[in-house]
Design a protein around this motif. Structure first.
Motif, PDB file in Angstrom:
ATOM      1  N   TRP A   9      74.799 -22.038-102.532  1.00  0.00           N
ATOM      2  CA  TRP A   9      73.825 -20.947-102.548  1.00  0.00           C
ATOM      3  C   TRP A   9      72.576 -21.334-103.346  1.00  0.00           C
ATOM      4  O   TRP A   9      71.451 -20.996-102.965  1.00  0.00           O
ATOM      5  N   LEU A  10      72.770 -22.039-104.440  1.00  0.00           N
ATOM      6  CA  LEU A  10      71.637 -22.473-105.253  1.00  0.00           C
ATOM      7  C   LEU A  10      70.744 -23.432-104.483  1.00  0.00           C
ATOM      8  O   LEU A  10      69.507 -23.292-104.490  1.00  0.00           O
ATOM      9  N   VAL A  11      71.348 -24.396-103.798  1.00  0.00           N
ATOM     10  CA  VAL A  11      70.558 -25.394-103.071  1.00  0.00           C
ATOM     11  C   VAL A  11      69.819 -24.758-101.915  1.00  0.00           C
ATOM     12  O   VAL A  11      68.623 -25.027-101.701  1.00  0.00           O
ATOM     13  N   ARG A  12      70.479 -23.905-101.140  1.00  0.00           N
ATOM     14  CA  ARG A  12      69.793 -23.286-100.008  1.00  0.00           C
ATOM     15  C   ARG A  12      68.690 -22.354-100.469  1.00  0.00           C
ATOM     16  O   ARG A  12      67.649 -22.247 -99.822  1.00  0.00           O
ATOM     17  N   SER A  13      68.883 -21.688-101.622  1.00  0.00           N
ATOM     18  CA  SER A  13      67.838 -20.804-102.138  1.00  0.00           C
ATOM     19  C   SER A  13      66.649 -21.599-102.660  1.00  0.00           C
ATOM     20  O   SER A  13      65.509 -21.132-102.599  1.00  0.00           O
ATOM     21  N   ALA A  14      66.921 -22.801-103.188  1.00  0.00           N
ATOM     22  CA  ALA A  14      65.825 -23.637-103.678  1.00  0.00           C
ATOM     23  C   ALA A  14      64.929 -24.131-102.557  1.00  0.00           C
ATOM     24  O   ALA A  14      63.798 -24.550-102.814  1.00  0.00           O
ATOM     25  N   LEU A  15      65.406 -24.070-101.325  1.00  0.00           N
ATOM     26  CA  LEU A  15      64.641 -24.552-100.172  1.00  0.00           C
ATOM     27  C   LEU A  15      64.157 -23.403 -99.292  1.00  0.00           C
ATOM     28  O   LEU A  15      63.815 -23.617 -98.129  1.00  0.00           O
ATOM     29  N   MET A  16      64.138 -22.184 -99.835  1.00  0.00           N
ATOM     30  CA  MET A  16      63.721 -21.014 -99.080  1.00  0.00           C
ATOM     31  C   MET A  16      62.550 -20.306 -99.751  1.00  0.00           C
ATOM     32  O   MET A  16      62.286 -20.501-100.938  1.00  0.00           O
ATOM     33  N   ARG A  17      61.891 -19.447 -98.972  1.00  0.00           N
ATOM     34  CA  ARG A  17      60.897 -18.538 -99.536  1.00  0.00           C
ATOM     35  C   ARG A  17      61.610 -17.366-100.181  1.00  0.00           C
ATOM     36  O   ARG A  17      62.779 -17.083 -99.889  1.00  0.00           O
ATOM     37  N   ASP A  18      60.922 -16.655-101.054  1.00  0.00           N
ATOM     38  CA  ASP A  18      61.547 -15.547-101.761  1.00  0.00           C
ATOM     39  C   ASP A  18      62.013 -14.449-100.811  1.00  0.00           C
ATOM     40  O   ASP A  18      63.039 -13.798-101.061  1.00  0.00           O
TER      41      ASP A  18
ATOM     42  N   MET B  54      65.677 -15.148 -99.152  1.00  0.00           N
ATOM     43  CA  MET B  54      66.898 -15.369 -99.935  1.00  0.00           C
ATOM     44  C   MET B  54      67.888 -14.228 -99.829  1.00  0.00           C
ATOM     45  O   MET B  54      69.100 -14.447 -99.773  1.00  0.00           O
ATOM     46  N   PHE B  55      67.412 -12.989 -99.786  1.00  0.00           N
ATOM     47  CA  PHE B  55      68.301 -11.847 -99.931  1.00  0.00           C
ATOM     48  C   PHE B  55      68.369 -10.993 -98.668  1.00  0.00           C
ATOM     49  O   PHE B  55      68.621  -9.797 -98.733  1.00  0.00           O
ATOM     50  N   VAL B  56      68.127 -11.616 -97.521  1.00  0.00           N
ATOM     51  CA  VAL B  56      68.244 -10.886 -96.269  1.00  0.00           C
ATOM     52  C   VAL B  56      69.714 -10.700 -95.920  1.00  0.00           C
ATOM     53  O   VAL B  56      70.585 -11.461 -96.367  1.00  0.00           O
ATOM     54  N   ALA B  57      70.022  -9.669 -95.129  1.00  0.00           N
ATOM     55  CA  ALA B  57      71.388  -9.398 -94.700  1.00  0.00           C
ATOM     56  C   ALA B  57      71.435  -9.395 -93.173  1.00  0.00           C
ATOM     57  O   ALA B  57      70.639  -8.691 -92.536  1.00  0.00           O
ATOM     58  N   PRO B  58      72.344 -10.148 -92.583  1.00  0.00           N
ATOM     59  CA  PRO B  58      73.290 -11.086 -93.206  1.00  0.00           C
ATOM     60  C   PRO B  58      72.570 -12.309 -93.764  1.00  0.00           C
ATOM     61  O   PRO B  58      71.474 -12.643 -93.303  1.00  0.00           O
ATOM     62  N   PRO B  59      73.162 -12.967 -94.742  1.00  0.00           N
ATOM     63  CA  PRO B  59      72.464 -14.088 -95.397  1.00  0.00           C
ATOM     64  C   PRO B  59      72.274 -15.274 -94.458  1.00  0.00           C
ATOM     65  O   PRO B  59      73.109 -15.554 -93.601  1.00  0.00           O
ATOM     66  N   GLU B  60      71.163 -15.947 -94.636  1.00  0.00           N
ATOM     67  CA  GLU B  60      70.866 -17.161 -93.887  1.00  0.00           C
ATOM     68  C   GLU B  60      71.227 -18.373 -94.755  1.00  0.00           C
ATOM     69  O   GLU B  60      70.749 -18.498 -95.872  1.00  0.00           O
ATOM     70  N   TRP B  61      72.062 -19.256 -94.203  1.00  0.00           N
ATOM     71  CA  TRP B  61      72.538 -20.399 -94.973  1.00  0.00           C
ATOM     72  C   TRP B  61      71.691 -21.641 -94.747  1.00  0.00           C
ATOM     73  O   TRP B  61      71.704 -22.554 -95.565  1.00  0.00           O
ATOM     74  N   ILE B  62      70.970 -21.681 -93.654  1.00  0.00           N
ATOM     75  CA  ILE B  62      70.123 -22.836 -93.349  1.00  0.00           C
ATOM     76  C   ILE B  62      68.665 -22.416 -93.467  1.00  0.00           C
ATOM     77  O   ILE B  62      68.220 -21.516 -92.742  1.00  0.00           O
TER      78      ILE B  62
END
Length: 300
Positions: free
Chosen positions: A49-58, A61-69
């Motif tokens: 989760w930390l790595v995928r969030s580091a490569l995303m826009r703000d 990160m917190f959309v539902a359902p979560p996006e992993w890629i």
């Protein structure tokens, strides 16, 4: 008279030895792997989760359902995070504190453990029992007196409160390290010490030339524990370091959070960059780490 002889087993065809219990062993090994995998997934999930969030826009990160890629990959978070704050200065401060603490902890705790395990002196076991009782003392109990002491010494906003305790075995959480090294030192045969003493060696020489070289796995374990504890320490720098030039990486990460807005992309990217050296250190020294933990307490 007819003589009956047993048939030659080597000439009997079609008979094969009974197969060993390979199938149950395979099933048992598969169950062990499944259990390890089930335990590894929830452990690795926060890191993923930390790595995928580091490569995303703000806003991703917190959309539902979560996006992993991530789509697209925001590699600029790493560059922006490392330039938004003086992380080079924070890294230097953290490395200095960690190196000094590791050297002090390994040196003093190993000397204390050698005294408690290899030397004989009156009251040794009593002193060791009193030392172990310090493990039961909560850190919060000594927090205020320790802070007042460093304030009276004029050492606030310096690295002295964060490094000097490591040079006194038993201080700053070193009691566990003394216990760990003592238990490992007890596994070394005492005949080696006796042979060295017969040849005229002193206890100090026995410590450096016999005990320490044979205790490399335990020394590595203490080094890893001390380095990780110092690298991730947040409360100590928060209490004693006031000037921003003296801040560590943990304080630098906290600067991305504020009351009104949190730069999540920068925070996640900086967090991933901070924990990368710890992961690399563990994988580089994992063989000694596992060996040290396994052999500790196994005597002779």
């Amino acid at each position: 008279m007819t003589t009956l002889t047993a048939p030659d087993k080597s000439r009997v065809r079609g008979v094969t030895p009974a197969a060993g219990p390979r199938a149950p062993r395979r099933y048992g090994k598969a169950l062990v792997y499944l259990a390890l995998l089930a335990g590894a997934v929830p452990t690795l999930l926060p890191f993923v989760w930390l790595v995928r969030s580091a490569l995303m826009r703000d806003d991703q990160m917190f959309v539902a359902p979560p996006e992993w890629i991530p789509d697209p990959f925001e590699w600029g978070n790493f560059g922006g995070a490392l330039t938004a704050q003086p992380f080079g200065r924070y890294l230097l401060n953290t490395v200095v504190i960690a190196v000094v603490s590791v050297i002090g902890t390994v040196l003093t705790c190993s000397i204390a453990a050698f005294s408690f395990s290899r030397l004989r002196w009156r009251g040794r076991d009593v002193v060791f029992a009193v030392l172990l009782s310090g493990v039961m003392l909560p850190y919060a109990v000594t927090l205020i007196p320790t802070f007042v002491m460093w304030q009276e010494l004029g050492a606030l906003d310096t690295i002295l409160p964060l490094t000097v305790p490591s040079w006194f075995a038993g201080a700053g959480g070193g009691v566990f390290n003394v216990f760990l090294l003592r238990q490992f030192f007890l596994t070394i045969p005492f005949e080696l010490d006796e042979a060295a003493y017969i040849d005229g060696a002193s206890p100090w020489r026995v410590f450096w030339t016999i005990v320490m070289p044979l205790s490399r796995p335990a020394i590595v374990v203490v080094t890893i524990f001390t380095f990780i504890g110092t690298w991730n320490d947040f409360l100590g720098p928060l209490l004693y370091l006031q000037n921003e030039e003296n801040h560590t990486l943990s304080l630098g990460l906290a600067s991305f959070q504020s009351m009104y807005i949190t730069q999540w992309g920068y925070l996640m990217a900086a967090s991933a960059a901070v924990i990368a050296p710890i992961i690399a250190l563990f994988f580089f020294l994992q063989r000694y780490f596992i060996e040290g933990v396994t052999l500790t307490g196994i005597k002779n």
